[in-house]
Scaffold this motif. Structure first.
Motif, short mmCIF file in Angstrom:
data_model
loop_
_atom_site.label_atom_id
_atom_site.label_comp_id
_atom_site.label_asym_id
_atom_site.label_seq_id
_atom_site.Cartn_x
_atom_site.Cartn_y
_atom_site.Cartn_z
N VAL A 1 0.67 -0.57 -0.22
CA VAL A 1 0.39 0.14 -0.41
C VAL A 1 0.80 1.44 -0.20
O VAL A 1 1.87 1.30 0.54
CB VAL A 1 -1.26 -0.30 1.14
CG1 VAL A 1 -1.81 1.42 1.16
CG2 VAL A 1 -1.84 -1.14 1.34
N SER A 2 1.31 1.75 -0.89
CA SER A 2 1.49 3.11 -1.26
C SER A 2 0.75 4.73 -1.60
O SER A 2 0.41 4.53 -2.28
CB SER A 2 2.73 2.60 -2.69
OG SER A 2 3.48 3.79 -2.72
N THR A 3 1.75 4.94 -0.42
CA THR A 3 0.91 6.45 -0.22
C THR A 3 1.47 8.10 -0.69
O THR A 3 1.07 8.57 -0.67
CB THR A 3 0.45 6.77 1.08
OG1 THR A 3 2.21 6.73 1.95
CG2 THR A 3 -0.15 5.78 2.09
N ASP A 4 3.34 7.05 -0.94
CA ASP A 4 3.42 8.94 -1.24
C ASP A 4 4.78 8.15 -2.94
O ASP A 4 4.49 8.84 -3.64
CB ASP A 4 4.43 8.71 -0.17
CG ASP A 4 3.86 9.01 0.77
OD1 ASP A 4 3.53 9.78 0.77
OD2 ASP A 4 4.41 9.04 2.12
N ASP B 1 -2.16 1.73 -5.18
CA ASP B 1 -1.68 3.54 -5.38
C ASP B 1 -2.00 4.53 -4.54
O ASP B 1 -3.64 4.50 -4.90
CB ASP B 1 -0.98 3.16 -6.71
CG ASP B 1 -0.19 4.27 -7.36
OD1 ASP B 1 -0.90 6.12 -6.36
OD2 ASP B 1 0.06 5.08 -7.87
N CYS B 2 -1.88 4.22 -3.83
CA CYS B 2 -2.78 5.64 -2.70
C CYS B 2 -2.66 7.26 -2.39
O CYS B 2 -2.44 8.12 -1.88
CB CYS B 2 -3.17 4.83 -1.14
SG CYS B 2 -3.88 3.36 -0.80
N ILE B 3 -1.67 7.47 -3.42
CA ILE B 3 -0.85 8.91 -3.88
C ILE B 3 -2.17 9.75 -4.08
O ILE B 3 -1.58 11.07 -3.55
CB ILE B 3 0.41 8.85 -5.04
CG1 ILE B 3 0.24 8.99 -5.65
CG2 ILE B 3 1.30 7.58 -3.64
CD1 ILE B 3 0.91 8.47 -7.17
N GLY B 4 -3.13 9.47 -4.69
CA GLY B 4 -3.84 10.77 -4.76
C GLY B 4 -4.16 11.28 -6.07
O GLY B 4 -4.95 11.97 -6.27
N ASP B 5 -3.00 11.33 -6.67
CA ASP B 5 -2.68 12.14 -8.42
C ASP B 5 -2.43 10.81 -8.97
O ASP B 5 -2.57 12.08 -10.41
CB ASP B 5 -1.82 13.70 -7.56
CG ASP B 5 -0.57 12.72 -7.71
OD1 ASP B 5 -0.14 11.51 -7.62
OD2 ASP B 5 0.45 14.01 -7.47
N THR B 6 -3.09 10.39 -9.06
CA THR B 6 -2.51 9.38 -10.50
C THR B 6 -3.53 9.11 -11.17
O THR B 6 -5.56 8.68 -10.27
CB THR B 6 -2.95 7.47 -9.46
OG1 THR B 6 -1.40 7.61 -8.94
CG2 THR B 6 -2.06 7.26 -10.94
N GLY B 7 -4.22 9.04 -12.42
CA GLY B 7 -5.21 8.80 -13.32
C GLY B 7 -5.61 7.54 -13.26
O GLY B 7 -4.36 7.03 -13.06
N PRO B 8 -7.02 7.47 -13.99
CA PRO B 8 -7.63 5.93 -14.03
C PRO B 8 -7.00 5.00 -14.70
O PRO B 8 -6.74 3.87 -15.27
CB PRO B 8 -8.90 6.20 -14.56
CG PRO B 8 -9.30 7.69 -15.44
CD PRO B 8 -7.93 7.98 -14.73
N ALA B 9 -5.91 5.25 -16.24
CA ALA B 9 -4.85 4.86 -16.81
C ALA B 9 -4.11 4.82 -16.66
O ALA B 9 -2.97 5.50 -17.11
CB ALA B 9 -5.36 5.68 -18.22
N SER C 1 -4.06 -1.24 -8.21
CA SER C 1 -5.78 -1.02 -8.00
C SER C 1 -4.88 0.46 -7.54
O SER C 1 -4.00 0.93 -6.80
CB SER C 1 -5.87 -1.69 -6.83
OG SER C 1 -6.50 -2.74 -7.41
N VAL C 2 -6.78 1.97 -7.69
CA VAL C 2 -6.05 2.73 -6.92
C VAL C 2 -7.24 3.41 -6.65
O VAL C 2 -7.89 4.02 -7.17
CB VAL C 2 -5.87 3.52 -8.71
CG1 VAL C 2 -6.08 5.15 -8.27
CG2 VAL C 2 -4.99 3.59 -9.54
N PRO C 3 -7.24 2.90 -5.13
CA PRO C 3 -8.79 3.42 -3.92
C PRO C 3 -8.53 4.28 -3.94
O PRO C 3 -10.21 4.99 -3.17
CB PRO C 3 -8.39 2.60 -3.02
CG PRO C 3 -6.94 2.55 -3.12
CD PRO C 3 -6.15 2.05 -4.23
N GLY C 4 -8.10 5.50 -4.44
CA GLY C 4 -8.35 6.57 -3.79
C GLY C 4 -7.29 7.33 -2.25
O GLY C 4 -7.07 6.13 -1.85
N PRO C 5 -7.17 8.49 -1.82
CA PRO C 5 -6.00 8.69 -1.16
C PRO C 5 -6.65 8.78 -0.06
O PRO C 5 -6.34 8.64 1.59
CB PRO C 5 -6.25 10.42 -1.35
CG PRO C 5 -7.21 10.50 -1.78
CD PRO C 5 -7.33 9.76 -2.41
N GLY C 6 -7.82 8.88 0.67
CA GLY C 6 -8.53 8.68 1.64
C GLY C 6 -8.22 8.01 2.58
O GLY C 6 -8.12 6.30 2.45
N VAL C 7 -8.89 7.81 3.90
CA VAL C 7 -7.82 6.51 5.03
C VAL C 7 -9.30 5.53 4.59
O VAL C 7 -8.59 4.61 4.65
CB VAL C 7 -7.63 6.94 6.50
CG1 VAL C 7 -7.44 5.76 6.87
CG2 VAL C 7 -6.50 7.99 6.38
#
Lengths: 191, 198
Positions: free
Chosen positions: A40-43, A66-74, A86-92
Protein backbone atom coordinates in the motif's frame (compact mmCIF):
# COMPACT_ATOMS: atom_id res chain seq x y z
CA UNK A 1 18.60 -16.72 15.26
CA UNK A 2 18.52 -12.98 14.57
CA UNK A 3 16.04 -10.58 16.05
CA UNK A 4 14.29 -10.32 12.73
CA UNK A 5 13.51 -14.04 12.77
CA UNK A 6 10.87 -13.18 15.36
CA UNK A 7 8.70 -11.87 12.55
CA UNK A 8 6.80 -15.08 12.10
CA UNK A 9 3.29 -15.61 10.78
CA UNK A 10 0.90 -13.05 12.19
CA UNK A 11 3.57 -10.48 13.08
CA UNK A 12 2.93 -6.75 12.70
CA UNK A 13 6.08 -4.64 12.60
CA UNK A 14 6.44 -0.86 12.83
CA UNK A 15 9.54 0.18 10.87
CA UNK A 16 10.89 3.58 11.87
CA UNK A 17 13.58 5.61 10.15
CA UNK A 18 13.66 9.17 11.43
CA UNK A 19 16.60 10.20 9.32
CA UNK A 20 15.99 8.85 5.90
CA UNK A 21 14.05 6.81 3.39
CA UNK A 22 15.23 3.26 3.85
CA UNK A 23 12.01 1.79 5.16
CA UNK A 24 10.46 0.59 1.91
CA UNK A 25 13.52 -1.37 0.66
CA UNK A 26 13.90 -2.84 4.16
CA UNK A 27 10.30 -4.02 4.13
CA UNK A 28 10.31 -5.31 0.56
CA UNK A 29 13.35 -7.42 1.36
CA UNK A 30 11.36 -9.06 4.14
CA UNK A 31 8.35 -9.87 1.98
CA UNK A 32 10.44 -12.32 0.02
CA UNK A 33 9.18 -15.82 0.66
CA UNK A 34 5.56 -14.84 1.13
CA UNK A 35 2.98 -16.58 -1.04
CA UNK A 36 1.89 -13.17 -2.29
CA UNK A 37 2.84 -9.56 -1.64
CA UNK A 38 0.68 -6.52 -0.99
CA UNK A 39 2.12 -3.00 -0.97
CA UNK A 40 0.00 0.00 0.00
CA UNK A 41 1.80 3.10 -1.22
CA UNK A 42 0.79 6.60 -0.17
CA UNK A 43 3.81 8.48 -1.50
CA UNK A 44 5.63 6.50 -4.17
CA UNK A 45 3.89 5.96 -7.54
CA UNK A 46 2.92 2.38 -8.29
CA UNK A 47 5.42 2.15 -11.16
CA UNK A 48 8.32 2.82 -8.83
CA UNK A 49 7.00 0.37 -6.27
CA UNK A 50 6.73 -2.32 -8.94
CA UNK A 51 10.29 -1.63 -10.05
CA UNK A 52 11.63 -1.83 -6.49
CA UNK A 53 9.61 -4.94 -5.70
CA UNK A 54 10.58 -6.55 -8.99
CA UNK A 55 14.16 -6.65 -7.81
CA UNK A 56 13.04 -8.70 -4.83
CA UNK A 57 10.79 -11.70 -4.32
CA UNK A 58 10.20 -12.38 -7.99
CA UNK A 59 8.57 -15.72 -7.26
CA UNK A 60 5.46 -14.35 -5.61
CA UNK A 61 2.64 -12.27 -7.02
CA UNK A 62 2.53 -8.55 -6.28
CA UNK A 63 -0.48 -6.34 -5.69
CA UNK A 64 0.03 -2.60 -5.31
CA UNK A 65 -2.58 -0.19 -3.96
CA UNK A 66 -1.59 3.19 -5.34
CA UNK A 67 -2.93 5.69 -2.80
CA UNK A 68 -0.85 8.75 -3.66
CA UNK A 69 -3.96 10.57 -4.80
CA UNK A 70 -2.89 12.18 -8.06
CA UNK A 71 -2.84 9.11 -10.27
CA UNK A 72 -5.21 9.02 -13.20
CA UNK A 73 -7.36 6.00 -13.97
CA UNK A 74 -5.24 4.87 -16.94
CA UNK A 75 -2.24 3.76 -14.93
CA UNK A 76 0.45 1.95 -16.92
CA UNK A 77 2.80 -0.31 -15.07
CA UNK A 78 5.36 -2.61 -16.62
CA UNK A 79 5.49 -5.42 -14.15
CA UNK A 80 6.05 -9.11 -14.25
CA UNK A 81 3.08 -11.43 -14.74
CA UNK A 82 1.17 -11.62 -11.50
CA UNK A 83 1.50 -7.91 -10.82
CA UNK A 84 -1.69 -5.91 -10.37
CA UNK A 85 -2.23 -2.27 -9.49
CA UNK A 86 -5.37 -0.72 -8.00
CA UNK A 87 -6.10 2.94 -7.31
CA UNK A 88 -8.53 3.14 -4.38
CA UNK A 89 -7.96 6.86 -3.74
CA UNK A 90 -6.02 8.68 -1.05
CA UNK A 91 -8.60 8.76 1.76
CA UNK A 92 -7.97 6.59 4.80
CA UNK A 93 -11.43 4.99 4.51
CA UNK A 94 -10.92 4.02 0.87
CA UNK A 95 -7.43 2.72 1.60
CA UNK A 96 -8.63 0.69 4.58
CA UNK A 97 -11.48 -0.83 2.63
CA UNK A 98 -9.22 -1.75 -0.29
CA UNK A 99 -6.43 -3.11 1.90
CA UNK A 100 -8.77 -5.35 3.90
CA UNK A 101 -10.41 -6.59 0.69
CA UNK A 102 -6.96 -7.35 -0.75
CA UNK A 103 -6.02 -9.31 2.37
CA UNK A 104 -9.27 -11.25 2.15
CA UNK A 105 -8.41 -12.11 -1.45
CA UNK A 106 -4.86 -13.21 -0.64
CA UNK A 107 -4.03 -16.77 -1.56
CA UNK A 108 -1.85 -18.17 1.19
CA UNK A 109 0.27 -16.13 3.59
CA UNK A 110 0.72 -12.57 2.40
CA UNK A 111 3.65 -10.27 3.01
CA UNK A 112 2.28 -6.76 3.48
CA UNK A 113 3.94 -3.35 3.43
CA UNK A 114 1.98 -0.24 4.42
CA UNK A 115 4.05 2.72 3.24
CA UNK A 116 3.53 5.00 5.05
CA UNK A 117 1.78 5.38 8.39
CA UNK A 118 3.11 8.94 8.75
CA UNK A 119 1.20 9.95 5.64
CA UNK A 120 -2.04 8.48 7.00
CA UNK A 121 -1.56 10.55 10.17
CA UNK A 122 -0.95 13.67 8.07
CA UNK A 123 -4.04 13.03 5.96
CA UNK A 124 -6.40 12.32 8.85
CA UNK A 125 -5.45 12.01 12.52
CA UNK A 126 -3.54 9.77 14.88
CA UNK A 127 -6.81 8.17 15.91
CA UNK A 128 -7.92 7.35 12.39
CA UNK A 129 -4.48 5.97 11.57
CA UNK A 130 -4.65 3.91 14.75
CA UNK A 131 -8.02 2.46 13.79
CA UNK A 132 -6.67 1.50 10.40
CA UNK A 133 -3.60 -0.15 11.90
CA UNK A 134 -5.66 -1.98 14.52
CA UNK A 135 -8.02 -3.48 11.96
CA UNK A 136 -5.23 -4.44 9.58
CA UNK A 137 -3.13 -5.93 12.38
CA UNK A 138 -6.01 -8.11 13.53
CA UNK A 139 -6.49 -9.31 9.97
CA UNK A 140 -2.80 -10.08 9.66
CA UNK A 141 -2.73 -12.06 12.92
CA UNK A 142 -5.79 -14.12 12.10
CA UNK A 143 -4.64 -14.79 8.54
CA UNK A 144 -1.07 -15.72 9.47
CA UNK A 145 0.30 -12.97 7.24
CA UNK A 146 3.24 -10.69 8.05
CA UNK A 147 2.97 -6.93 7.81
CA UNK A 148 5.39 -4.01 7.96
CA UNK A 149 4.22 -0.45 8.56
CA UNK A 150 6.68 2.30 7.70
CA UNK A 151 7.21 5.63 9.44
CA UNK A 152 9.93 7.85 8.05
CA UNK A 153 11.16 11.29 8.96
CA UNK A 154 10.59 13.28 12.13
CA UNK A 155 7.88 11.67 14.20
CA UNK A 156 6.43 12.60 17.56
CA UNK A 157 7.60 10.06 20.11
CA UNK A 158 4.21 9.79 21.78
CA UNK A 159 2.51 9.21 18.42
CA UNK A 160 4.89 6.36 17.71
CA UNK A 161 4.18 4.86 21.12
CA UNK A 162 0.43 5.09 20.54
CA UNK A 163 0.55 3.54 17.09
CA UNK A 164 2.87 0.85 18.37
CA UNK A 165 0.14 -0.34 20.74
CA UNK A 166 -1.75 -1.72 17.76
CA UNK A 167 1.31 -3.69 16.57
CA UNK A 168 3.77 -6.29 17.84
CA UNK A 169 7.32 -5.18 17.08
CA UNK A 170 9.24 -2.05 16.32
CA UNK A 171 12.33 -1.86 14.16
CA UNK A 172 14.49 1.26 14.22
CA UNK A 173 16.71 1.82 11.21
CA UNK A 174 18.46 4.88 12.66
CA UNK A 175 21.21 3.12 14.57
CA UNK A 176 24.77 3.01 13.30
CA UNK A 177 24.98 -0.67 14.14
CA UNK A 178 22.11 -1.71 11.91
CA UNK A 179 18.44 -2.27 12.61
CA UNK A 180 17.36 -2.71 16.21
CA UNK A 181 14.28 -4.78 17.00
CA UNK A 182 12.14 -4.86 20.08
CA UNK A 183 8.81 -6.26 21.12
CA UNK A 184 6.11 -3.70 21.79
CA UNK A 185 4.51 -5.73 24.55
CA UNK A 186 6.91 -4.72 27.35
CA UNK A 187 6.55 -2.22 30.18
CA UNK A 188 7.73 1.30 29.40
CA UNK A 189 9.82 0.49 26.36
CA UNK A 190 12.70 2.87 25.97
CA UNK A 191 12.56 5.36 23.14
CA UNK B 1 -25.63 -16.65 21.35
CA UNK B 2 -25.30 -12.87 21.22
CA UNK B 3 -21.78 -11.54 21.10
CA UNK B 4 -20.53 -9.47 24.05
CA UNK B 5 -20.61 -6.33 21.95
CA UNK B 6 -24.10 -6.87 20.71
CA UNK B 7 -26.63 -4.39 22.10
CA UNK B 8 -29.67 -5.80 20.35
CA UNK B 9 -30.75 -7.79 23.38
CA UNK B 10 -34.28 -6.59 24.10
CA UNK B 11 -34.45 -7.52 27.77
CA UNK B 12 -31.40 -5.62 29.00
CA UNK B 13 -30.19 -2.72 26.96
CA UNK B 14 -31.99 -2.40 23.67
CA UNK B 15 -30.48 -0.13 21.08
CA UNK B 16 -32.44 2.94 20.02
CA UNK B 17 -33.50 3.48 16.41
CA UNK B 18 -34.80 6.79 15.08
CA UNK B 19 -37.07 6.42 12.06
CA UNK B 20 -37.47 9.64 10.06
CA UNK B 21 -40.11 9.02 7.41
CA UNK B 22 -42.86 11.38 6.26
CA UNK B 23 -45.16 8.64 4.94
CA UNK B 24 -47.02 7.87 8.15
CA UNK B 25 -48.17 4.38 7.17
CA UNK B 26 -44.66 3.43 6.20
CA UNK B 27 -43.18 4.91 9.38
CA UNK B 28 -45.70 2.90 11.43
CA UNK B 29 -44.78 -0.26 9.53
CA UNK B 30 -41.07 0.26 10.18
CA UNK B 31 -41.83 0.94 13.84
CA UNK B 32 -43.83 -2.28 14.14
CA UNK B 33 -41.05 -4.31 12.52
CA UNK B 34 -38.36 -2.85 14.77
CA UNK B 35 -40.19 -2.43 18.08
CA UNK B 36 -39.89 -6.09 19.08
CA UNK B 37 -36.13 -5.72 19.33
CA UNK B 38 -35.34 -2.03 19.70
CA UNK B 39 -36.50 1.18 21.28
CA UNK B 40 -37.97 3.12 18.36
CA UNK B 41 -38.48 6.84 17.96
CA UNK B 42 -40.47 8.14 14.98
CA UNK B 43 -40.42 11.52 13.26
CA UNK B 44 -42.49 12.57 10.25
CA UNK B 45 -40.46 15.61 9.27
CA UNK B 46 -36.89 16.79 9.42
CA UNK B 47 -37.25 19.27 12.28
CA UNK B 48 -38.89 16.64 14.50
CA UNK B 49 -36.15 14.18 13.58
CA UNK B 50 -33.51 16.67 14.70
CA UNK B 51 -35.44 17.25 17.93
CA UNK B 52 -35.72 13.53 18.66
CA UNK B 53 -32.09 12.79 17.96
CA UNK B 54 -29.71 12.68 20.91
CA UNK B 55 -26.74 10.65 22.10
CA UNK B 56 -28.99 7.74 23.07
CA UNK B 57 -29.85 7.08 19.41
CA UNK B 58 -27.73 4.30 17.95
CA UNK B 59 -29.16 4.10 14.44
CA UNK B 60 -31.00 6.60 12.24
CA UNK B 61 -33.11 5.52 9.27
CA UNK B 62 -33.61 8.59 7.12
CA UNK B 63 -35.89 9.37 4.23
CA UNK B 64 -34.21 11.96 2.00
CA UNK B 65 -37.37 13.84 1.01
CA UNK B 66 -39.28 15.14 3.99
CA UNK B 67 -41.15 18.36 4.80
CA UNK B 68 -39.00 21.04 6.39
CA UNK B 69 -35.41 19.96 6.91
CA UNK B 70 -34.57 17.33 4.31
CA UNK B 71 -33.02 14.01 5.18
CA UNK B 72 -29.71 15.36 3.92
CA UNK B 73 -29.91 18.21 6.43
CA UNK B 74 -30.82 15.85 9.25
CA UNK B 75 -27.84 13.71 8.26
CA UNK B 76 -25.55 16.74 8.48
CA UNK B 77 -26.92 17.49 11.97
CA UNK B 78 -26.36 13.90 13.12
CA UNK B 79 -22.79 13.89 11.87
CA UNK B 80 -22.09 17.25 13.42
CA UNK B 81 -23.28 15.91 16.75
CA UNK B 82 -20.50 13.32 16.54
CA UNK B 83 -22.25 10.65 18.59
CA UNK B 84 -21.14 7.82 16.32
CA UNK B 85 -24.70 6.83 15.41
CA UNK B 86 -25.04 4.72 12.29
CA UNK B 87 -27.10 6.34 9.55
CA UNK B 88 -28.88 4.69 6.63
CA UNK B 89 -30.73 6.60 3.96
CA UNK B 90 -33.92 4.64 3.23
CA UNK B 91 -35.38 6.47 0.31
CA UNK B 92 -37.09 6.38 -3.05
CA UNK B 93 -34.42 8.70 -4.43
CA UNK B 94 -32.03 6.82 -6.69
CA UNK B 95 -28.44 7.64 -5.74
CA UNK B 96 -26.48 10.00 -7.99
CA UNK B 97 -22.95 11.34 -7.80
CA UNK B 98 -23.98 13.80 -5.07
CA UNK B 99 -24.05 11.00 -2.53
CA UNK B 100 -20.25 10.68 -2.67
CA UNK B 101 -19.78 13.55 -0.25
CA UNK B 102 -22.60 12.60 2.12
CA UNK B 103 -21.83 11.04 5.47
CA UNK B 104 -24.24 8.12 5.56
CA UNK B 105 -23.21 4.54 6.25
CA UNK B 106 -25.71 2.76 4.01
CA UNK B 107 -28.05 3.77 1.19
CA UNK B 108 -31.12 1.68 0.53
CA UNK B 109 -33.70 2.34 -2.17
CA UNK B 110 -37.32 1.61 -1.25
CA UNK B 111 -39.17 -0.62 -1.04
CA UNK B 112 -37.53 -2.62 1.75
CA UNK B 113 -39.02 -5.62 3.48
CA UNK B 114 -38.83 -6.52 7.17
CA UNK B 115 -35.83 -8.80 6.77
CA UNK B 116 -33.86 -6.15 4.90
CA UNK B 117 -34.65 -3.48 7.46
CA UNK B 118 -33.70 -5.65 10.44
CA UNK B 119 -30.51 -6.73 8.71
CA UNK B 120 -29.68 -3.12 7.92
CA UNK B 121 -30.06 -2.05 11.55
CA UNK B 122 -28.06 -5.05 12.78
CA UNK B 123 -25.21 -4.20 10.39
CA UNK B 124 -25.10 -0.59 11.53
CA UNK B 125 -25.12 -1.60 15.20
CA UNK B 126 -22.36 -4.14 14.71
CA UNK B 127 -20.19 -1.55 13.01
CA UNK B 128 -20.88 1.04 15.68
CA UNK B 129 -20.02 -1.33 18.49
CA UNK B 130 -16.81 -2.46 16.84
CA UNK B 131 -15.85 1.14 16.15
CA UNK B 132 -16.61 2.09 19.73
CA UNK B 133 -14.36 -0.67 21.05
CA UNK B 134 -11.48 0.37 18.79
CA UNK B 135 -11.92 3.98 19.90
CA UNK B 136 -11.73 2.86 23.54
CA UNK B 137 -8.59 0.89 22.65
CA UNK B 138 -7.09 4.02 21.15
CA UNK B 139 -7.92 6.14 24.18
CA UNK B 140 -6.26 3.67 26.56
CA UNK B 141 -3.24 3.34 24.27
CA UNK B 142 -2.96 7.11 24.25
CA UNK B 143 -2.97 7.27 28.06
CA UNK B 144 -0.36 4.52 28.28
CA UNK B 145 1.84 6.40 25.83
CA UNK B 146 1.54 9.53 27.93
CA UNK B 147 2.61 7.71 31.09
CA UNK B 148 5.46 5.95 29.32
CA UNK B 149 6.71 9.26 27.99
CA UNK B 150 6.90 10.87 31.42
CA UNK B 151 7.59 8.05 33.87
CA UNK B 152 10.62 5.81 34.29
CA UNK B 153 10.39 2.06 33.81
CA UNK B 154 10.69 1.62 37.55
CA UNK B 155 7.85 4.02 38.25
CA UNK B 156 5.68 2.28 35.68
CA UNK B 157 6.44 -1.13 37.12
CA UNK B 158 5.20 0.10 40.53
CA UNK B 159 2.17 1.95 39.20
CA UNK B 160 -1.26 0.45 39.85
CA UNK B 161 -2.79 2.89 37.37
CA UNK B 162 -0.41 1.77 34.64
CA UNK B 163 -1.19 -1.86 35.38
CA UNK B 164 -4.94 -1.12 35.32
CA UNK B 165 -4.66 0.55 31.92
CA UNK B 166 -2.71 -2.39 30.50
CA UNK B 167 -5.36 -4.77 31.81
CA UNK B 168 -8.06 -2.59 30.26
CA UNK B 169 -6.29 -2.71 26.92
CA UNK B 170 -6.07 -6.49 27.12
CA UNK B 171 -9.76 -6.69 28.02
CA UNK B 172 -10.76 -4.65 24.97
CA UNK B 173 -8.53 -6.87 22.83
CA UNK B 174 -10.40 -9.82 24.27
CA UNK B 175 -13.75 -8.28 23.39
CA UNK B 176 -12.69 -7.57 19.84
CA UNK B 177 -11.01 -10.92 19.26
CA UNK B 178 -14.34 -12.61 20.01
CA UNK B 179 -16.07 -10.61 17.31
CA UNK B 180 -16.42 -11.57 13.66
CA UNK B 181 -13.94 -9.70 11.51
CA UNK B 182 -15.40 -6.54 10.02
CA UNK B 183 -16.00 -6.70 6.29
CA UNK B 184 -14.14 -4.31 3.98
CA UNK B 185 -17.33 -2.23 3.84
CA UNK B 186 -17.49 -2.16 7.63
CA UNK B 187 -13.89 -0.96 7.77
CA UNK B 188 -14.58 1.76 5.22
CA UNK B 189 -17.60 2.97 7.18
CA UNK B 190 -15.67 2.89 10.44
CA UNK B 191 -12.87 4.99 9.02
CA UNK B 192 -15.30 7.48 7.50
CA UNK B 193 -16.88 8.12 10.88
CA UNK B 194 -15.82 11.26 12.69
CA UNK B 195 -13.23 10.64 15.36
CA UNK B 196 -12.72 12.14 18.79
CA UNK B 197 -9.77 14.29 17.82
CA UNK B 198 -11.43 16.40 15.18
Amino acid sequence: MTDEDQFGPGANVLVVDRSGGDCLPFCLDRLDGADCRLVVSTDLPAGQVVTLAGERGKESSLRVLDCIGDTGPAIKVDGAPGTTVSVPGPGVAAVGEAAVAALDDAEGAAGVCIDSVATFVDRSSVQQAYKLLYVLAQRVRRGGHRAFYTCEGPADARTLRILGRALDYRVSLDGADGPTVRSLAGVGDEE
Amino acid sequence: MPSPLWRGQPASDPATVLVAEDERDLAALYEAWLAETYDVRVAHDGATAVGRFDEAVDVVLLDRRMPGDSGDEVLAHVREAGTGAGVAMVTAVEPTTDVASMGFDEYVVKPVDQGELLSLVATLLRRAEYDDAVRRHYRVASKLALLERHRSRGELADSDEYERLRAELDAIDGELSGEPEPSPEDVGAMLRAADDEQ
